[in-house]
Design a protein around this motif. Structure first.
Motif, short mmCIF file in Angstrom:
data_model
loop_
_atom_site.label_atom_id
_atom_site.label_comp_id
_atom_site.label_asym_id
_atom_site.label_seq_id
_atom_site.Cartn_x
_atom_site.Cartn_y
_atom_site.Cartn_z
N GLN A 31 0.65 -1.25 0.06
CA GLN A 31 -0.12 -0.04 0.03
C GLN A 31 0.75 1.26 0.14
O GLN A 31 0.54 2.28 -0.70
N MET A 34 2.63 1.75 -3.50
CA MET A 34 1.51 2.20 -4.48
C MET A 34 0.97 3.76 -4.22
O MET A 34 1.00 4.25 -5.21
N ARG A 38 1.60 6.87 -7.16
CA ARG A 38 0.41 7.55 -7.25
C ARG A 38 0.66 8.88 -7.07
O ARG A 38 0.51 10.02 -8.05
#
Length: 146
Positions: A31, A34, A38
């Protein structure tokens, strides 16, 4: 983004991640990674938009991918204004090579055909033989050779 990673490499990365981070912490690590990816993408898109706004309306069609030399050359060669497609389509390489071969062999272009020259099996003498000069003739002068 990861187009060059094969299945064996992907399995190796997953096994190493499980061994390094453990099965308990691995979902949180994924997480975090990612979220970072982003943020980096959002930052780059924002920077691109800022650059486009600063360049003005005349550069509204500007693409950053055009800065890649391969893309730039491909785009310029496909440009319809230059007429390069017509030149490329009108160029017959076999015909040009046949003309060059005929010129090298000293034949007229209409008297030779590629099928006859390929199937004849005659040996061609490619050595230069000096021309016989008369007593009063001077040898040929080549200004580029001296």
């Amino acid at each position: 983004m990861f187009n060059d990673i094969g299945p064996l490499e992907l399995v190796t990365i997953i096994v190493l991640a499980v061994l390094v981070f453990g099965p308990d912490k691995l979902p949180k690590v994924i997480q975090d990674v990612m979220r970072t990816v982003r943020k980096i993408r959002e930052f780059s898109e924002s920077a691109k938009q800022d650059i486009r706004q600063e360049l003005g309306p005349e550069f509204k069609d500007f693409e950053f991918e055009d800065l890649n030399p391969k893309t730039f050359i491909r785009k310029q060669l496909d440009n319809e204004d230059l007429g390069l497609k017509e030149l490329r389509n009108g160029f017959d390489l076999k015909k040009e090579m046949a003309e060059v071969t005929d010129a090298v062999h000293g034949r007229s272009p209409e008297s030779s055909s590629p099928s006859l020259s390929a199937s004849s099996g005659d040996r061609i003498d490619m050595t230069k033989k000096p021309e016989e000069l008369a007593k009063d003739d001077r040898p040929p002068f080549d200004a580029d050779a001296t």
